[in-house]
Design a protein around this motif. Structure first.
Motif, PDB file in Angstrom:
ATOM      1  N   PRO A 192       0.796  -1.229   0.000  1.00 35.52           N
ATOM      2  CA  PRO A 192       0.000   0.000   0.000  1.00 35.52           C
ATOM      3  C   PRO A 192       0.829   1.282   0.000  1.00 35.52           C
ATOM      4  O   PRO A 192       0.547   2.205  -0.759  1.00 35.52           O
ATOM      5  N   SER A 193       1.870   1.336   0.831  1.00 34.04           N
ATOM      6  CA  SER A 193       2.631   2.580   0.916  1.00 34.04           C
ATOM      7  C   SER A 193       3.320   2.870  -0.422  1.00 34.04           C
ATOM      8  O   SER A 193       3.392   4.009  -0.873  1.00 34.04           O
ATOM      9  N   ARG A 194       3.824   1.812  -1.081  1.00 35.51           N
ATOM     10  CA  ARG A 194       4.457   1.999  -2.393  1.00 35.51           C
ATOM     11  C   ARG A 194       3.433   2.406  -3.430  1.00 35.51           C
ATOM     12  O   ARG A 194       3.721   3.181  -4.337  1.00 35.51           O
ATOM     13  N   LEU A 195       2.220   1.867  -3.289  1.00 32.04           N
ATOM     14  CA  LEU A 195       1.154   2.183  -4.238  1.00 32.04           C
ATOM     15  C   LEU A 195       0.862   3.682  -4.224  1.00 32.04           C
ATOM     16  O   LEU A 195       0.765   4.324  -5.271  1.00 32.04           O
ATOM     17  N   VAL A 196       0.738   4.233  -3.011  1.00 30.43           N
ATOM     18  CA  VAL A 196       0.428   5.657  -2.889  1.00 30.43           C
ATOM     19  C   VAL A 196       1.584   6.488  -3.450  1.00 30.43           C
ATOM     20  O   VAL A 196       1.382   7.435  -4.217  1.00 30.43           O
ATOM     21  N   LEU A 197       2.822   6.106  -3.103  1.00 34.08           N
ATOM     22  CA  LEU A 197       3.984   6.848  -3.612  1.00 34.08           C
ATOM     23  C   LEU A 197       4.071   6.784  -5.127  1.00 34.08           C
ATOM     24  O   LEU A 197       4.264   7.801  -5.803  1.00 34.08           O
ATOM     25  N   ALA A 198       3.915   5.560  -5.670  1.00 31.20           N
ATOM     26  CA  ALA A 198       4.002   5.404  -7.123  1.00 31.20           C
ATOM     27  C   ALA A 198       2.882   6.187  -7.801  1.00 31.20           C
ATOM     28  O   ALA A 198       3.110   6.860  -8.814  1.00 31.20           O
ATOM     29  N   GLY A 199       1.685   6.148  -7.234  1.00 34.19           N
ATOM     30  CA  GLY A 199       0.552   6.844  -7.829  1.00 34.19           C
ATOM     31  C   GLY A 199       0.752   8.342  -7.831  1.00 34.19           C
ATOM     32  O   GLY A 199       0.550   9.014  -8.855  1.00 34.19           O
TER      33      GLY A 199
END
Lengths: 268, 378
Positions: free
Chosen positions: B191-198
């Motif tokens: 999840p944390s990577r998802l938000v950063l990547a997004g």
């Protein structure tokens, strides 16, 4: 056997966390898992509900390898009382406990029918029946922890997994929680930091040191002063509890020099 | 020296014991006396859902009646009824044209987009366990914005003959795949990577979009890109209402069956696993459904910001985070909100029309901040 771990090894990335651990929990048995910070207790626990997959060895719940079970089937056999709560999502006590029905309930079912009884009795059992509509953020630490125990009870699984359930609890609340768990009479695997609590409330202890199980047995045998010194680096003395007669560990200060008694030396 | 009177250790211990006993007694008294936050009857689903549905129907009728040319409410109702039962309407041809062909599809599209954006916001906030997640945090709308602006400024030839909407949908899909791919570690979406990547990809796509606008020689095209990016429902018609409506209904139905999974995910990954949720598979499924729905909505309405962020929040402040209630109520509130906002867009600067994204933000932000303060005060 409710739970058996056979030569389980866990890696996080490339770092070995747990190596070659064997562990069992029998019917109705309360087993404690103790060890210093970073010894792998939580990692070992997380293999049981497949939050971590071991690189070697196997985990079996009620005789079946968990790799042959679905996540729902695992949840029907083992319930977790974790420490984490989600402050951004402020559920009510009843909503939290209703989550425990997750492994049993169908997509089109509601928690009002046959699922209501286990929820109500779990709330009753932990003494939160009067708090069912309260939000978690309005509860004390002990009440929050009891709500999580109630969630595990509603899950109706024969094995309870507790990960440091007495963290952040005052002594009264901690004893209350552990006695609640004891009186449930279910097979329990409990990670504990307080060795005296572990000695008092567990039938059997495993000591984990640097990812390996270095001792297993009744508390009075396992918490041998030499072992405690070797694993925790603390000198301790075995005492008998003046009231219960049970094992009581008295820890010496880390530095050998005698410590001035309180009150002296403060009035120079 | 010390002012403290000397006490024997036993006396101290007795004092401490008395203090502790008093403290424990006080705490249990507190626990008994703390007011029970009884669930308000008004927030139980069988009452709230029909009420909100009626409000939505009324809002739709009012929004159809009001505009540059007013139509009386009873005539609105009559036209709609006559069309629904396939009867010859006795309303004037102009009223019929305004109500049935001009305004109703647009108002219904507003309702569908509002409900859809709210559903996506609710889903994403639980799936990535971040209350700031919204349909745009995944970079999906920025991706759609880039391809849409290319289609508008360079013409459809530049995007293989696709219409602006189709180009936007393709951009949304590409962004989804990129974000999901970038946020995987060891096969799992973190999840944390998802938000950063997004968020990072959003900046990238937004920068590229600005470049496209900056480089275009055609001022009209630049203006239409801007209008599209801020969101608009002015292109609505019966023919482009069907797809978003079906998408919202299908995705909404699917998500309603996943509300318990959303609850478990909101409680944390380890809790969810121990409650029998296959967290990694569930998360990817929910993200794909949310992204596809976002893609469809952005394609027909442009970048309508803020609805997906604040509607779930508002509803959560009012009724709590249980997704079994949060999701359907948020969808209805989102629909009502966007119908109302679209109405304001049409009437505030008549005969011009404001991009809807401006009003959602200007109206939504103060309301949200006020509610936030109020909830903290209580």
């Amino acid at each position: 056997m409710r739970l058996s771990l056979t030569s389980v090894s866990v890696r996080l990335g490339t770092a070995p966390i747990v190596a070659d651990c064997d562990l069992t929990v029998g019917d109705g048995e309360r087993v404690g898992l103790v060890g210093p910070n970073g010894s792998g207790k939580t990692s070992l626990m997380r293999t049981i509900y497949r939050a971590l997959d071991p690189v070697a060895g196997s985990v079996a719940l009620a005789g079946d390898d968990i790799r042959t079970l679905s996540q729902r089937q695992i949840a029907r056999r083992a319930a977790l009382v974790a420490q984490d709560n989600a402050p951004d999502f402020d559920f009510t006590v009843e909503e939290v406990v209703a989550m425990g029905r997750g492994p049993w309930i169908g997509a089109f079912e509601t928690t009002t029918g046959r699922n209501n009884a286990p929820i109500a009795s779990a709330l009753e059992r932990v003494g939160l029946a009067g708090h069912r509509t309260r939000r978690l953020s309005t509860l004390s630490g002990g009440e929050r922890q009891r709500a999580l125990v109630a969630r595990a009870l509603a899950q109706e699984s024969p094995l309870l997994l507790l990960d440091e359930p007495t963290n952040h609890l005052d002594v009264h609340t901690a004893l209350e929680l552990l006695e609640l768990v004891r009186d449930l009479g279910r097979a329990t695997l409990c990670v504990l930091h307080d060795l005296n609590l572990a000695a008092t409330y567990c039938d059997r202890l495993y000591v984990l040191h640097r990812g390996r199980i270095v001792a297993n047995g009744p508390p009075e045998e396992v918490l041998d002063p030499e072992l405690v010194q070797a694993v925790f680096g603390v000198t301790c003395t075995h005492l008998a509890h003046p009231i219960t007669g049970g094992l009581l560990l008295a820890f010496s200060p880390l530095h050998a020099a005698p410590v001035p008694a309180l009150g002296k030396g403060s009035n120079q | 020296m010390s002012a403290v009177p000397k006490q024997t250790p036993t006396a101290v211990a007795a004092d401490v014991a008395a203090d502790v006993a008093a403290d424990v007694a006080e705490r249990s008294r507190d626990a008994r006396q703390r007011p029970l936050n009884h669930r308000n009857r008004l927030t139980s689903l069988p009452i709230v859902l029909p009420t909100l549905f009626v409000v939505l129907v009324v809002a739709v009728c009012v929004a159809v009646a009001v505009g540059s040319v007013g139509v009386r409410l009873d005539i609105v109702a009559m036209v709609i009824r006559d069309h629904l039962i396939n009867a010859e309407t006795s309303a004037s041809a102009m009223d019929d044209q305004i109500v049935w062909n001009l305004r109703l599809p647009r108002v219904l599209l507003a309702a569908a987009v509002g409900a859809g954006l709210a559903a996506v916001g609710v889903t994403l906030q639980a799936t990535v366990r971040n209350p700031l997640a919204d349909p745009y945090v995944l970079g999906v709308s920025a991706g759609a914005g880039l391809t849409a602006s290319i289609a508008i400024t360079l013409g459809s030839v530049a995007v293989a003959g696709l219409s602006t909407s189709a180009a936007a949908f393709v951009g949304a899909l590409a962004a989804t795949i990129a974000v999901l791919g970038l946020s995987r570690r060891a096969g799992r979406v973190v999840p944390s990577r998802l938000v950063l990547a997004g968020v990072t990809l959003s900046y990238l796509f937004t920068g590229a979009t600005s470049f496209v606008i900056f480089r275009t020689a055609n001022a009209d095209a630049a203006h239409s890109v801007l209008f599209w990016l801020l969101g608009s429902l002015s292109e609505s018609s019966w023919s482009n209402l069907a797809l978003p409506t079906v998408a919202v209904l299908v995705a909404g139905g699917y998500l309603m069956l996943q509300t318990r999974t959303l609850n478990a995910l909101a409680a944390g990954d380890d809790a969810a696993l121990s409650l029998g949720v296959s967290v990694h598979r569930a998360r990817i499924q929910l993200l794909v459904v949310a992204s596809l729905l976002t893609g469809v909505l952005v394609a027909v309405s442009g970048g309508i910001g803020f609805v997906g962020l604040i509607v779930p929040h508002l509803v959560r402040l009012a009724i709590g985070p249980d997704h079994r209630r949060l999701l359907p109520i948020a969808m209805l509130v989102g629909a009502i909100y966007l119908v109302a906002v679209d109405l304001l867009c049409r009437i505030l600067v008549r005969p011009e029309e404001l991009p809807i994204g401006i009003v959602t933000a200007l109206l939504g932000a103060p309301v949200f901040l006020w509610l936030l303060r109020r909830s903290e005060a209580s």
